[in-house]
Design an enzyme around this catalytic site. Structure first.
Site, PDB file in Angstrom:
ATOM      1  N   ASN A   1       5.192  -7.660   9.686  1.00 29.70           N
ATOM      2  CA  ASN A   1       5.514  -6.254   9.940  1.00 29.70           C
ATOM      3  C   ASN A   1       6.750  -6.124  10.828  1.00 29.70           C
ATOM      4  O   ASN A   1       7.075  -5.047  11.302  1.00 29.70           O
ATOM      5  CB  ASN A   1       4.318  -5.547  10.604  1.00 29.70           C
ATOM      6  CG  ASN A   1       4.536  -4.057  10.742  1.00 29.70           C
ATOM      7  OD1 ASN A   1       5.237  -3.442   9.941  1.00 29.70           O
ATOM      8  ND2 ASN A   1       3.976  -3.458  11.766  1.00 29.70           N
ATOM      9  N   GLU A  57      10.443   4.579   0.085  1.00 33.74           N
ATOM     10  CA  GLU A  57      11.744   4.414   0.743  1.00 33.74           C
ATOM     11  C   GLU A  57      12.811   4.050  -0.277  1.00 33.74           C
ATOM     12  O   GLU A  57      12.591   3.244  -1.162  1.00 33.74           O
ATOM     13  CB  GLU A  57      11.634   3.320   1.814  1.00 33.74           C
ATOM     14  CG  GLU A  57      12.925   3.069   2.573  1.00 33.74           C
ATOM     15  CD  GLU A  57      13.810   2.026   1.901  1.00 33.74           C
ATOM     16  OE1 GLU A  57      15.038   2.172   2.000  1.00 33.74           O
ATOM     17  OE2 GLU A  57      13.285   1.095   1.283  1.00 33.74           O
ATOM     18  N   LYS A 117      11.704  -1.840  25.476  1.00 31.69           N
ATOM     19  CA  LYS A 117      11.641  -0.620  24.664  1.00 31.69           C
ATOM     20  C   LYS A 117      12.159   0.581  25.451  1.00 31.69           C
ATOM     21  O   LYS A 117      13.026   1.332  24.976  1.00 31.69           O
ATOM     22  CB  LYS A 117      10.198  -0.366  24.222  1.00 31.69           C
ATOM     23  CG  LYS A 117       9.970   1.025  23.618  1.00 31.69           C
ATOM     24  CD  LYS A 117       8.484   1.304  23.438  1.00 31.69           C
ATOM     25  CE  LYS A 117       8.247   2.758  23.067  1.00 31.69           C
ATOM     26  NZ  LYS A 117       8.792   3.128  21.754  1.00 31.69           N
ATOM     27  N   HIS A 143      15.209   6.598  10.008  1.00 34.48           N
ATOM     28  CA  HIS A 143      15.322   5.673  11.140  1.00 34.48           C
ATOM     29  C   HIS A 143      16.694   5.752  11.813  1.00 34.48           C
ATOM     30  O   HIS A 143      16.968   4.986  12.723  1.00 34.48           O
ATOM     31  CB  HIS A 143      15.023   4.252  10.698  1.00 34.48           C
ATOM     32  CG  HIS A 143      13.565   4.035  10.410  1.00 34.48           C
ATOM     33  ND1 HIS A 143      12.605   4.102  11.386  1.00 34.48           N
ATOM     34  CD2 HIS A 143      12.899   3.793   9.256  1.00 34.48           C
ATOM     35  CE1 HIS A 143      11.409   3.897  10.846  1.00 34.48           C
ATOM     36  NE2 HIS A 143      11.562   3.703   9.564  1.00 34.48           N
TER      37      HIS A 143
END
EC number: 2.1.1.14
Length: 766
Positions: free
Chosen positions: A116, A672, A18, A702
């Site tokens: 998810n 969305e 990350k 995003h």
């Protein structure tokens, strides 16, 4: 007896990937720096599995963003707007597809089945040209081999890849994506040939779409694909891996008759009926069965005795030498390593197993099946199972009684939504096309430092409250300057929307490093629901009242809904999920009523994950949607007509559950829309009538790209073509926490300007 792991977490035990990705994207480090972190992570993963005794170790399950995007790169299926000119696809093109860039938007992102995790949806059409453009699968196999680790290269199967794709913009929606099968198989053959030349003896094709409700044409595509690949695969052992649900009987027959296939992998945790199929339909003689008995999607320690019993029953059917112990799916859906949890309650910790521990469980089961049972390990496991079953901290009789009393009522508000909206408008006095945001504002480094220091007791509560108050004041001022109509406080006190609430609810436990990848560099730390859930004290009222006192404009109270808290947690597996959800709903109901009593007139109860939890099989949809929608209604059934209830949903296909969304009976839903090419609007073009307020997102948060006023105005006009003016809201797709203020301010400025432009046009048209 052999053991196998379907896939492994990529981010690293301390989210090393990350931070390397974000440093690279921010221009603070080089491609070589990023690749070095990735190489080290892969080496440590392979070494760990090898030392644990795993025989079939996966490679090519590592990804810089997601495995479907990796497959798009492998096939050279780059949409024209990214101006790729051929050759090996590099980071620039790869990350532009994933995140967009200054000039073009990203590809659509949606949920990976009912998890998810998110994937980038391939955009294909009759003119898509395919070529072998990413050699990642072969490179990673060679990389592991050079370290002395023999691996099983993993590819997203050709049929699942196409079934998970969508027609590109401008391509007729009726275009058959499966018609491209003959175009992509030559690339797969090239990859297979290179893997064989490199010395691979096994290859794993992930075909998870086999667990869906497929028609005869779709099933025939599997037969055709593997018949075409059979000669290329000759000399290789071929594993077809499925996961996340039972495999239907017809799909089972198709799968077990595929040409050139050596082994079949099944999820026997979420797919318990598959076990019955194996027993009743039989299993092909001489083939391997990879039995997914260790749960790859949850963090509970495996019940080794129960799993061993399952394996022994399978052994009698397929033969001792043809049974392989495996995980139910990739371990990327669980946390990395329990050893990093030094502060977790010791009793609860004994009930858990993260990815590293699940690898050990898989091997322990394989050894036990081979007659080399580690008695001490099994005894410790049985003791932990017994401890969890008998622990008094798991059960709260008062909570169970309250949840049981919910039966017999549908918990609807007394007045219909049209009358409620009229009453709310009289009180709120909002303009046409009211503007708002979804909740969170950018989470700066300073803000994260304040929360971290408070948690570590390095600053006092007074200092913490003062710092958060200052941040809320800043966010309120920005929104007022931008002239947004309904404000949010920006959620500066929250690192994560689910974790924040779980920390204040009983029955939840939390980890220090239990991170799980959601998409790209985005990681979440799901709470662990181990017992009955209740709300001891108000959770958000203090901050919401503080924020409302700073402005005369409506300030939304921000809550996470019960279904989303459930679906974004590691949930207890000792009672039905709906019972846990009803308990959470009652806790949120108390919070909603306290917010209303505190003067908050607009309350948003996010259900971002409602669609995500929809079972993969249509026969199970109605039951899930009934209790999920009911749970939402429980939270707000007692508020006054003048209190406006919002909800928010994102990054899923909502069209197939639109009637359930209507049945939630929220006053306003923000949803969305822009990243998915405004797919949501098609449901209204097809005649679905929606009477509540609705805000389909007007820009994708995003992506760092800033949309122009004209672009947003164009989106609003498209919405007005299918939705009434008096119900339409203007808002981004999702919360803004992952963006920077240098991106947020101009994007919101353009959003508000676009709303004002359309208001003026509507007024002049009267």
């Amino acid at each position: 007896m052999a053991s196998h792991i379907v896939g492994y977490p990529r981010m690293g035990p301390k989210r090393e990937l990350k931070f390397a990705l974000e440093s690279f994207w921010d221009g603070k480090s080089s491609a070589e720096d990023l690749e070095k972190v990735a190489t080290d992570l892969r080496a440590s993963i392979w070494k760990q599995m090898s030392e644990a005794g795993i025989k079939y170790i996966p490679s090519n399950t590592f990804s810089y963003y997601d495995q479907v995007l990796d497959t798009t790169a492998m096939l050279g299926a780059v949409p024209e707007r990214y101006s790729w000119t051929g050759g090996e696809i590099g980071f620039s093109t790869y990350f532009s597809m994933a995140r967009g860039n200054a000039s073009v938007p990203a590809m659509e992102m949606t949920k990976w089945f009912d998890t998810n995790y998110h994937f980038i949806v391939p955009e294909l059409g009759p003119n898509t040209k395919f070529s072998y453009a990413s050699h990642k699968a072969v490179s990673e196999y060679k990389e592991a081999k050079a370290l002395g680790v023999e691996t099983v290269p993993v590819l997203v199967g050709p049929v699942s890849y196409l079934l998970l794709s969508k027609p590109a913009k401008g391509v007729d929606k009726s275009f058959s994506l499966l018609s491209l099968l003959s175009s992509i198989l030559p690339v797969y053959k090239e990859v297979v040939a290179e893997l064989k030349a490199a010395g691979s003896s096994w290859i794993q094709f992930d075909e998870p779409t086999l667990v869906l409700d497929l028609d005869a044409h779709q099933l025939a595509a599997f037969s055709a694909a593997y018949a075409e690949l059979e000669s290329a695969l000759s000399g290789l052992n071929v594993l077809i891996e499925t996961y996340f649900a039972d495999i239907p009987a017809e799909s089972y027959k198709t799968l077990t008759s595929l040409s050139g296939v050596t082994a079949y992998g099944f999820d026997l945790v979420r797919g318990t009926k598959t076990l019955d199929l194996v027993k009743s339909e039989g299993f092909p003689s001489g083939k391997y069965l990879f039995a997914g008995v260790v749960d790859g999607r949850n963090i509970w320690a495996d019940d080794l005795v129960a799993s061993l019993s399952t394996l022994q029953s399978l052994e009698a059917i397929v033969g001792k030498d043809k049974l392989v112990v495996s995980t139910s799916c990739s371990l990327m859906h669980t946390a990395v390593d329990l050893v990093n949890e030094t502060k977790l309650d010791s009793e609860i910790k004994s009930w858990l197993a993260f990815a590293a521990q699940k690898v050990v469980e898989v091997n322990a089961l394989a050894k036990a099946l081979a007659g080399q049972k580690d008695e001490a390990y099994f005894v410790a496991n049985a003791a932990a199972q017994a401890s969890r079953r008998s622990s008094p901290r798991v059960t709260n009789q008062e909570v169970q009684k309250a949840a049981a009393a919910l039966k017999g009522s549908d918990h609807r508000r007394a007045t219909n939504v049209s009358a409620r909206l009229d009453a709310q408008q009289k009180k709120l006095n909002l303009p046409v096309l009211p503007t708002t945001t979804i909740g969170s504002f950018p989470q700066t480094m300073d803000l994260r430092r304040v929360r971290r220091e408070y948690k570590a007791k390095k600053i006092s509560e007074e200092e913490y409250v003062s710092a958060i108050k200052e941040e809320i004041s800043k966010v309120v001022k920005i929104q007022e300057e931008l002239d947004i109509d309904v404000l949010v406080h920006g959620e500066p006190e929250r690192n994560d929307m689910v974790e924040y609430f779980g920390e204040q609810l009983s029955g939840f436990a939390f980890t220090a490093n239990g991170w799980v990848q959601s998409y790209g560099s985005r990681c979440v730390k799901p709470p662990i629901i181990y017992g009955d859930v209740s709300r001891p004290n108000p959770m958000t009222v203090f901050w919401s009242k503080m924020a409302q006192s700073m402005t005369s404009r409506p300030m939304k109270g921000m809550l996470t809904g019960p279904v989303t808290i459930l679906n974004w947690s590691f949930v207890r597996n000792d009672q039905p999920r709906f019972e846990t959800c009803y308990q959470i709903a009652l806790a949120i109901k108390k919070e909603v009523e306290d917010l209303e009593a505190g003067g908050i007139q607009v309350i948003q109860i996010d259900e971002a994950a409602l669609r995500e939890g929809l079972p993969l099989r249509k026969s199970e949809h109605a039951f899930y949607l009934n209790w999920a929608v009911h749970s939402f209604r429980i939270t707000n059934c007692g508020v006054q007509d003048t209190t406006q209830i919002h909800t928010h949903m994102c990054y899923s296909n909502f069209n197939d559950i639109i009637h359930s969304i209507i049945d939630m009976d929220a006053d306003v839903i923000t949803i969305e829309n822009s990243r998915s090419d405004e797919k949501l609007l098609s449901v209204f073009r097809e005649g679905v009538k929606y009477g509540a307020g609705i805000g389909p997102g007007v820009y994708d948060i995003h992506s760092p790209r800033i949309p122009s006023t004209e672009e947003i105005a164009d989106r609003i006009n498209k919405m007005l073509a299918v939705l009434d003016t008096n119900i339409l809201w203007v808002n981004p797709d999702c919360g803004l926490k992952t963006r920077k203020y240098t991106e947020v301010k101009p994007a919101l400025t353009n959003m508000v300007d676009a709303a004002k432009l359309i208001r003026t046009q509507l007024a002049s048209a009267k």
